[in-house]
Design an enzyme around this catalytic site. Structure first.
Site, mmCIF file in Angstrom:
data_model
loop_
_atom_site.group_PDB
_atom_site.id
_atom_site.type_symbol
_atom_site.label_atom_id
_atom_site.label_comp_id
_atom_site.label_asym_id
_atom_site.label_seq_id
_atom_site.Cartn_x
_atom_site.Cartn_y
_atom_site.Cartn_z
ATOM 1 N N ARG A 1 0.847 -1.184 0.000
ATOM 2 C CA ARG A 1 0.000 0.000 0.000
ATOM 3 C C ARG A 1 0.887 1.241 0.000
ATOM 4 N NH1 ARG A 1 -3.078 2.847 4.781
ATOM 5 N NH2 ARG A 1 -4.160 4.417 3.547
ATOM 6 N N TYR B 1 -5.574 0.716 15.542
ATOM 7 C CA TYR B 1 -4.428 0.566 16.429
ATOM 8 C C TYR B 1 -4.800 0.403 17.896
ATOM 9 C CZ TYR B 1 -1.579 2.555 12.596
ATOM 10 O OH TYR B 1 -0.948 2.794 11.407
ATOM 11 N N TRP C 1 4.888 12.005 11.028
ATOM 12 C CA TRP C 1 4.136 13.252 11.173
ATOM 13 C C TRP C 1 4.691 14.128 12.299
ATOM 14 C CZ3 TRP C 1 2.157 13.387 6.661
ATOM 15 C CH2 TRP C 1 1.620 12.246 6.063
HETATM 16 C C1 GBH Z 1 -2.164 6.605 10.901
HETATM 17 O O1 GBH Z 1 -2.897 7.592 11.637
HETATM 18 C C2 GBH Z 1 -1.665 7.229 9.622
HETATM 19 O O2 GBH Z 1 -2.498 6.913 8.523
HETATM 20 C C3 GBH Z 1 -0.237 6.905 9.297
HETATM 21 O O3 GBH Z 1 0.225 7.758 8.310
HETATM 22 C C4 GBH Z 1 0.590 6.958 10.560
HETATM 23 O O4 GBH Z 1 1.959 6.885 10.309
HETATM 24 C C5 GBH Z 1 0.121 5.835 11.438
HETATM 25 O O5 GBH Z 1 -1.251 5.941 11.709
HETATM 26 C C6 GBH Z 1 0.858 5.728 12.753
HETATM 27 O O6 GBH Z 1 0.644 6.853 13.552
HETATM 28 O O7 GBH Z 1 -6.200 11.244 17.908
HETATM 29 O O8 GBH Z 1 -5.722 10.886 20.184
HETATM 30 O O9 GBH Z 1 -7.984 10.540 19.343
HETATM 31 C C7 GBH Z 1 -2.202 8.219 12.651
HETATM 32 C C8 GBH Z 1 -2.898 9.414 13.297
HETATM 33 C C9 GBH Z 1 -3.098 8.935 15.635
HETATM 34 C C10 GBH Z 1 -4.912 9.781 14.385
HETATM 35 C C11 GBH Z 1 -4.053 8.417 16.663
HETATM 36 C C12 GBH Z 1 -5.879 9.250 15.342
HETATM 37 C C13 GBH Z 1 -6.276 8.412 17.448
HETATM 38 C C14 GBH Z 1 -6.193 8.781 18.837
HETATM 39 N N1 GBH Z 1 -3.741 8.951 14.362
HETATM 40 N N2 GBH Z 1 -5.292 9.109 16.643
HETATM 41 S S1 GBH Z 1 -6.545 10.453 19.085
#
Ligand code: GBH
Length: 522
Positions: free
Chosen positions: A118, A345, A475
């Site tokens: 991907r 996750y 990021w």
């Molecule tokens: C993904 O989202 C991305 O698609 C990817 O690019 C990145 O590298 C990967 O995960 C690992 O981080 O925001 O505190 O409510 C990552 C971004 C982080 C957004 C966790 C949503 C959920 C918990 N995400 N977040 S919170």
């Protein structure tokens, strides 16, 4: 071993996809190469103070150059046959000298044995100025070569049309996702991708995590274009209560524009599938009370169903429309998806804030759905905490999430498009401590086990794609957080397999029997 084959579930289905994921800004580098335009993330990451370690994706892991073995240029060696035979000799020669021994990314994928990769196309590489400028042929050629190289190794390209990054030009001209104009730009851009690559790409994702883009770009303002109101974050302008919904609406309409175009002009002949990828978080009600159960449901509605409901049913979730949203219900906007992409996750608890008062914390406002998000209950975390502050190991969440989607969306085919484990090692740690990533292996085992459990109960899961092949630009965390199955040395860019790469390879070998399949969903 939890995965032992048995009569009722001997193996993963033959056409199951196992892969690893990546994205353009996090992997490619080459941010100015060959006529690429600047993206919103180029601009944002260059702004001092935005990224934890002061880094950016200018070079990243340089996949733009390092995806494939070194090649002789076609200018100097016009005959392809001649080029191919000489190429091997040149590489052998370089290897004898002990230089350029970097194994290229496609070979790493081949080593693991994945059958899908991907990646995302950088919009600004294809259209540096959106529809206000020319198509960048060098950009077209880059992905053309990448796609061919993957297919040559039997690896299906699984392509995201955007993964957070859009041409900065569109921000400057009309405010990016805030303007309905973007729908026209997106349709133009995707039509180019379908036209050039659709003969070989059978899996298209329109948008990666539009929910995260809407929330982080326009509510908390921690991602570009960094818009929010003062009570929600620290931005110079924006409106956290309104703009996330406007941006989301334009993303949904852009998604539909892409899907309608694909179905009308390309799908019949190209026979591929088109979907969208959502960031998903499983929410456990913090108690058995009806209020907390409804709060957990609102958490889903305001995060994920926010996009999937309009795309699949043609209208926003009821909890949302009651308070906030523009009316949006058109019969022709329905069934706008062949598959759901799931990035999963972690899990949290949800506590009701509609009938009881919550003093402070994430989730509690009207805009977010009146629930409080917490990681702990009576001071006990929902799952083992990890070095990444937002990831708790709660594999049950994977099974519950997938089952929720199966039930709500009539078992639409699903792919896990991301799942993975992050580490924040000390920069001076020994290489072995980087490579012995047993916690990542345990995490992946437990989440895959939960996924299998959902599949046994009938969830239509078509693939599992791990985040990520390599350590990469994470990021806001820059290069401090590592999600790779391969370690990357950021001085030499050398890739080295971690234990998890070896484990994943073995897992795939033991539990699948790949064969050439027809990649149409119907
Ligand atoms: C993904 O989202 C991305 O698609 C990817 O690019 C990145 O590298 C990967 O995960 C690992 O981080 O925001 O505190 O409510 C990552 C971004 C982080 C957004 C966790 C949503 C959920 C918990 N995400 N977040 S919170």
């Amino acid at each position: 071993n939890n995965f032992r084959a048995n009569d009722s579930f001997p193996l993963f289905p033959r056409n199951f996809l196992f892969g690893t994921a990546s994205s353009s800004y996090q992997f490619e580098g080459a941010y100015l190469a060959d006529g690429k335009g600047l993206s919103n993330w180029d601009i944002f990451a260059h702004e001092p103070g935005n990224i934890a370690d002061g880094s950016n994706g200018d070079v990243a892991v340089d996949q733009y150059h390092l995806y494939l073995g070194y090649e002789l240029s076609s200018e100097s060696f016009p005959s392809p046959a001649h080029r191919a035979s000489l190429n091997g000799i040149v590489i052998t020669f370089l290897q004898c000298l002990g230089i350029f021994l970097l194994e290229k990314d496609i070979e790493l994928m081949e080593d693991i044995g994945i059958n899908t990769f991907r990646f995302s196309i950088s919009w600004a590489r294809i259209l540096p100025k959106g529809r206000f400028g020319d198509v960048n042929i060098a950009g077209i050629k880059h992905y053309d070569k990448l796609i061919n190289a993957l297919i040559e190794k039997g690896i299906q390209p699984f392509v995201s049309l955007t993964h957070y990054d859009i041409p900065q030009e569109l921000e400057d001209r009309y405010g990016g996702w805030l303007s309905p104009q973007i729908r026209k730009d997106f349709a133009y851009y995707v039509s180019i991708c379908f036209k050039y690559y659709g003969d070989r790409v059978k899996y298209w994702i329109t948008l990666n995590e539009p929910n995260v883009v809407a929330i982080r770009g326009y509510r908390s303002g921690i991602y570009p274009p960094a818009r929010c109101s003062a009570t929600f974050g620290n931005c110079s302008s924006g409106d956290s209560e309104r703009e996330p919904f406007v941006a989301a609406h334009n993303m949904i309409l852009s998604h539909f524009a892409a899907v309608n175009l694909y179905r009308a002009k390309y799908q019949g002949e190209q026979n591929g599938n088109i979907g969208i990828t959502m960031n998903t978080v499983w929410y456990e009600p913090i108690s058995n009370s009806t209020e907390d159960k409804l709060a957990a449901q609102r958490a889903q509605s305001f995060y994920m169903d926010w996009f999937l409901d309009p795309i699949i049913f043609g209208k926003y979730p009821e909890e949302m429309t009651r308070s906030l949203l523009p009316n949006f219900s058109y019969d022709y906007l329905k069934n706008g998806i062949d598959f759901i992409g799931i990035n999963h996750y972690t899990s949290y608890y949800a506590k009701d804030c509609l009938h009881s008062t919550c003093v402070q914390g994430p989730g509690i406002t009207k805009t977010e759905g009146y629930f409080l998000r917490t990681a702990t209950k009576n001071n006990i975390p929902i799952g083992e905490p990890t070095e990444v502050d937002w990831i708790y190991v709660y594999p049950q969440g994977m099974e519950k999430m997938v089952t929720y989607l199966k039930n709500r969306y009539n078992n639409t085919p699903m792919f896990i498009t991301e799942n993975g484990f992050g580490e924040i090692p000390q920069p001076d740690s020994s290489i072995n401590s980087f490579l012995n990533d047993n916690k990542r292996v345990e995490y992946m085992k437990s989440y895959l086990d939960a996924l299998i459990s959902a599949m046994r109960k009938g969830a239509d899961i078509r693939g599992y794609i791990a985040w990520s092949l390599l350590d990469n630009f994470e990021w806001l965390s820059g290069y401090t957080t590592r999600f790779g199955l391969y370690h990357v040395n950021y001085t030499t860019l050398k890739r080295t397999p971690k234990s998890s790469a070896q484990w994943y390879k073995q897992f795939i070998l033991n539990f699948t029997a790949f064969e050439v399949v027809n990649h149409s969903m119907s």
